[in-house]
Scaffold this motif. Structure first.
Motif, PDB file in Angstrom:
ATOM      1  N   VAL A 246       0.838  -1.198   0.000  1.00 42.88           N
ATOM      2  CA  VAL A 246       0.000   0.000   0.000  1.00 42.88           C
ATOM      3  C   VAL A 246       0.878   1.255   0.000  1.00 42.88           C
ATOM      4  O   VAL A 246       0.615   2.215  -0.743  1.00 42.88           O
ATOM      5  CB  VAL A 246      -0.956  -0.009   1.215  1.00 42.88           C
ATOM      6  N   GLU A 247       1.935   1.245   0.796  1.00 48.63           N
ATOM      7  CA  GLU A 247       2.859   2.394   0.838  1.00 48.63           C
ATOM      8  C   GLU A 247       3.589   2.565  -0.487  1.00 48.63           C
ATOM      9  O   GLU A 247       3.793   3.686  -0.970  1.00 48.63           O
ATOM     10  CB  GLU A 247       3.866   2.217   1.969  1.00 48.63           C
ATOM     11  N   LEU A 248       4.021   1.444  -1.066  1.00 51.22           N
ATOM     12  CA  LEU A 248       4.728   1.507  -2.351  1.00 51.22           C
ATOM     13  C   LEU A 248       3.814   2.067  -3.436  1.00 51.22           C
ATOM     14  O   LEU A 248       4.233   2.912  -4.247  1.00 51.22           O
ATOM     15  CB  LEU A 248       5.236   0.117  -2.730  1.00 51.22           C
ATOM     16  N   ILE A 249       2.569   1.623  -3.454  1.00 53.63           N
ATOM     17  CA  ILE A 249       1.610   2.104  -4.458  1.00 53.63           C
ATOM     18  C   ILE A 249       1.343   3.591  -4.270  1.00 53.63           C
ATOM     19  O   ILE A 249       1.258   4.364  -5.228  1.00 53.63           O
ATOM     20  CB  ILE A 249       0.305   1.281  -4.374  1.00 53.63           C
ATOM     21  N   LYS A 250       1.242   4.021  -3.009  1.00 54.38           N
ATOM     22  CA  LYS A 250       1.025   5.440  -2.719  1.00 54.38           C
ATOM     23  C   LYS A 250       2.200   6.285  -3.240  1.00 54.38           C
ATOM     24  O   LYS A 250       2.017   7.393  -3.745  1.00 54.38           O
ATOM     25  CB  LYS A 250       0.857   5.627  -1.216  1.00 54.38           C
ATOM     26  N   ILE A 270      -9.702  -8.196   1.201  1.00 52.08           N
ATOM     27  CA  ILE A 270      -9.745  -7.552  -0.112  1.00 52.08           C
ATOM     28  C   ILE A 270     -10.382  -6.171  -0.003  1.00 52.08           C
ATOM     29  O   ILE A 270      -9.895  -5.187  -0.576  1.00 52.08           O
ATOM     30  CB  ILE A 270     -10.503  -8.430  -1.125  1.00 52.08           C
ATOM     31  N   GLU A 271     -11.462  -6.074   0.760  1.00 48.38           N
ATOM     32  CA  GLU A 271     -12.120  -4.781   0.950  1.00 48.38           C
ATOM     33  C   GLU A 271     -11.176  -3.778   1.636  1.00 48.38           C
ATOM     34  O   GLU A 271     -11.139  -2.596   1.285  1.00 48.38           O
ATOM     35  CB  GLU A 271     -13.386  -4.954   1.776  1.00 48.38           C
ATOM     36  N   LYS A 272     -10.416  -4.282   2.612  1.00 47.26           N
ATOM     37  CA  LYS A 272      -9.456  -3.427   3.309  1.00 47.26           C
ATOM     38  C   LYS A 272      -8.413  -2.893   2.336  1.00 47.26           C
ATOM     39  O   LYS A 272      -8.071  -1.696   2.358  1.00 47.26           O
ATOM     40  CB  LYS A 272      -8.789  -4.207   4.442  1.00 47.26           C
ATOM     41  N   GLN A 276      -7.703   1.074   1.156  1.00 52.14           N
ATOM     42  CA  GLN A 276      -6.433   1.713   1.477  1.00 52.14           C
ATOM     43  C   GLN A 276      -5.711   2.267   0.255  1.00 52.14           C
ATOM     44  O   GLN A 276      -4.819   3.107   0.382  1.00 52.14           O
ATOM     45  CB  GLN A 276      -5.508   0.707   2.187  1.00 52.14           C
ATOM     46  N   ILE A 277      -6.091   1.791  -0.925  1.00 48.58           N
ATOM     47  CA  ILE A 277      -5.388   2.177  -2.154  1.00 48.58           C
ATOM     48  C   ILE A 277      -6.185   3.270  -2.875  1.00 48.58           C
ATOM     49  O   ILE A 277      -7.378   3.109  -3.157  1.00 48.58           O
ATOM     50  CB  ILE A 277      -5.193   0.942  -3.068  1.00 48.58           C
ATOM     51  N   ASP A 278      -5.529   4.379  -3.177  1.00 47.34           N
ATOM     52  CA  ASP A 278      -6.202   5.515  -3.805  1.00 47.34           C
ATOM     53  C   ASP A 278      -6.448   5.310  -5.305  1.00 47.34           C
ATOM     54  O   ASP A 278      -7.293   5.978  -5.893  1.00 47.34           O
ATOM     55  CB  ASP A 278      -5.378   6.793  -3.589  1.00 47.34           C
ATOM     56  N   LEU A 279      -5.704   4.419  -5.913  1.00 47.39           N
ATOM     57  CA  LEU A 279      -5.842   4.202  -7.357  1.00 47.39           C
ATOM     58  C   LEU A 279      -7.086   3.368  -7.672  1.00 47.39           C
ATOM     59  O   LEU A 279      -7.710   2.789  -6.780  1.00 47.39           O
ATOM     60  CB  LEU A 279      -4.591   3.494  -7.901  1.00 47.39           C
ATOM     61  N   ASN A 280      -7.397   3.295  -8.952  1.00 48.51           N
ATOM     62  CA  ASN A 280      -8.557   2.534  -9.411  1.00 48.51           C
ATOM     63  C   ASN A 280      -8.278   1.038  -9.305  1.00 48.51           C
ATOM     64  O   ASN A 280      -7.443   0.497 -10.040  1.00 48.51           O
ATOM     65  CB  ASN A 280      -8.883   2.914 -10.866  1.00 48.51           C
ATOM     66  N   ALA A 295      -8.100   0.288 -15.276  1.00 48.01           N
ATOM     67  CA  ALA A 295      -7.717   0.006 -13.892  1.00 48.01           C
ATOM     68  C   ALA A 295      -6.214   0.174 -13.718  1.00 48.01           C
ATOM     69  O   ALA A 295      -5.441   0.079 -14.670  1.00 48.01           O
ATOM     70  CB  ALA A 295      -8.137  -1.416 -13.516  1.00 48.01           C
ATOM     71  N   GLN A 296      -5.820   0.438 -12.472  1.00 49.24           N
ATOM     72  CA  GLN A 296      -4.388   0.563 -12.163  1.00 49.24           C
ATOM     73  C   GLN A 296      -3.905  -0.513 -11.201  1.00 49.24           C
ATOM     74  O   GLN A 296      -2.711  -0.791 -11.125  1.00 49.24           O
ATOM     75  CB  GLN A 296      -4.121   1.964 -11.572  1.00 49.24           C
ATOM     76  N   VAL A 297      -4.841  -1.105 -10.470  1.00 53.25           N
ATOM     77  CA  VAL A 297      -4.530  -2.206  -9.552  1.00 53.25           C
ATOM     78  C   VAL A 297      -5.515  -3.341  -9.814  1.00 53.25           C
ATOM     79  O   VAL A 297      -6.730  -3.129  -9.783  1.00 53.25           O
ATOM     80  CB  VAL A 297      -4.636  -1.767  -8.069  1.00 53.25           C
TER      81      VAL A 297
END
Length: 411
Positions: A246-250, A270-272, A276-280, A295-297
């Protein structure tokens, strides 16, 4: 002679599983599956069958046994294959494996069960994969003078049969027909303990992962998802590793496309992740070619795809390194890419070797992953070099299966 204490302990273990099975589904599967094994064998095995018995503790060991089964079917078709599992995680996934003629749970290692099983199956050859050295089964095979082997074995000094209190078990290991081990250390350890029938052949998993490359599925959704972007694949992830992701993606945002394949698919986790991820984010089960492009993730919410996903990857993170140990690094390595792993990998020879070549990079935080990815972005030649090293490492380690076949059946 097997100590009475072991036989008492194994029976007590069976009783304990019965208690746990009241509330634990995995224990229930373990218990109920074993109840059916002897009935299943008596109904399906013919007196004229020439059986090769392959035992795999769980799903990971099945991947090591699989190349052997496939080679036997091609080169020695007169034999029928009996595949047994200790763990439900192996049996429930591979109970319909088409190249095995019979598949069942291995009954509990009591004297009665082992004698009955070996007498019923009468295996021409038996192969135990990696470990699961059940003393009553070894005793029964040895008393019946059946050829029995251990493949892709690896030994460490802390194992109990190298201690004084495990000397009784070492005697049964000395009578195994042959050990095919992964490395020189294992070979030396056995030889120094008086186990003479041992050959270093390597790990059959390398043959398996190369066959995965040949049989790799085309995934149009993933191809559309990746487009022209570098793809970061996180395979078999657990919550602690996902926090780093999550930090790396941010940090990187859309500089990568990201695939996350959790080790266990839980809706809440999965919902969590999605929250937590701002991307699509897009779940694979809900994806099509059009939605994947935007999509990005991509979150993989089914099983069986991971080995083919790596074909599209440029960098990988392999989960498990913050718990009991990392998961399979070879599938990613065979497709050629740098691989991030957690600190708990000392018992995994391939991870150690990949690390020594600079292909596997140990990380303990998102910051360390980010720092290394920055190097990759700024040194593309280094990135290409690591990809080549990764692929060649797997290719150079292949061939263990045929060595075993040649030794057992004759070249």
């Amino acid at each position: 002679m097997i100590p009475k204490l072991y036989n008492i302990g194994i029976k007590a273990y069976g009783q304990l599983v019965r208690l746990v099975a009241i509330r634990n589904n995995k224990a229930k599967l373990w218990l109920e599956g074993r109840k059916k094994s002897f009935d299943y064998l008596s109904k399906n095995i013919s007196v004229n069958d020439q059986i090769i018995w392959v035992h795999c503790p769980s799903l990971g060991e099945f991947e090591q046994g699989r190349p052997l089964i496939e080679s036997i079917k091609k080169q020695q078709p007169k034999y029928k294959i009996l595949l047994t599992f200790y763990s439900p995680s192996g049996y429930e996934v591979r109970k319909d494996y088409p190249l095995a003629d019979f598949v069942c749970y291995l009954p509990l290692d009591s004297k009665k069960n082992a004698d009955r099983f070996v007498k019923m199956v009468k295996p021409v050859f038996t192969f135990f994969v990696k470990y699961d050295f059940w003393p009553n089964y070894l005793r029964a095979l040895q008393e019946a003078n059946h050829k029995h082997y251990v493949i892709s074995a690896i030994f460490r000094s802390e194992q109990y049969f190298f201690k004084k209190y495990g000397a009784w078990m070492l005697e049964y290991l000395k009578n195994v027909s042959h050990f095919f081990v992964q490395n020189e250390d294992s070979k030396y350890m056995l030889l120094s303990e008086g186990v003479k029938a041992v050959t270093k052949t390597g790990d059959t998993r390398f043959d398996r992962v190369l066959s995965i490359v040949e049989d790799c599925k085309e995934l149009p959704i993933v191809e559309n998802f990746k487009g022209e972007s570098p793809l970061f694949i996180a395979g078999s992830t657990w919550p602690q590793g996902e926090e780093m992701l999550v930090e790396l993606i941010k940090h990187y945002g859309d500089r990568f496309k990201y695939i996350i394949a959790p080790h266990e698919i839980h809706e809440t986790q999965i919902e969590k992740l999605v929250n937590q991820i701002d991307l699509n984010c897009l779940r694979y089960s809900q994806a099509d070619a059009q939605s994947a492009q935007s999509a990005q993730v991509l979150i993989i919410d089914n099983i069986g795809l991971l080995s083919s996903l790596y074909a599209y990857g440029d960098v990988a993170y392999i989960g498990g390194g913050f718990g009991k140990g990392i998961h399979n690094t070879l599938e990613a390595a065979t497709f050629g890419m740098p691989i991030f792993i957690g600190p708990n990998h000392e018992k995994f020879q391939e991870a150690q070797e990949l690390k020594s070549k600079g292909v596997a990079i140990e990380v303990s935080s998102a910051q360390s992953m980010i720092a290394y990815c920055d190097r990759l972005f700024t040194h593309r030649d280094k990135w290409d070099e690591l990809k080549a090293k990764s692929t060649s490492y797997v290719q150079n380690k292949a061939g263990a299966t045929q060595k075993i076949i040649n030794h057992v059946f004759g070249s």
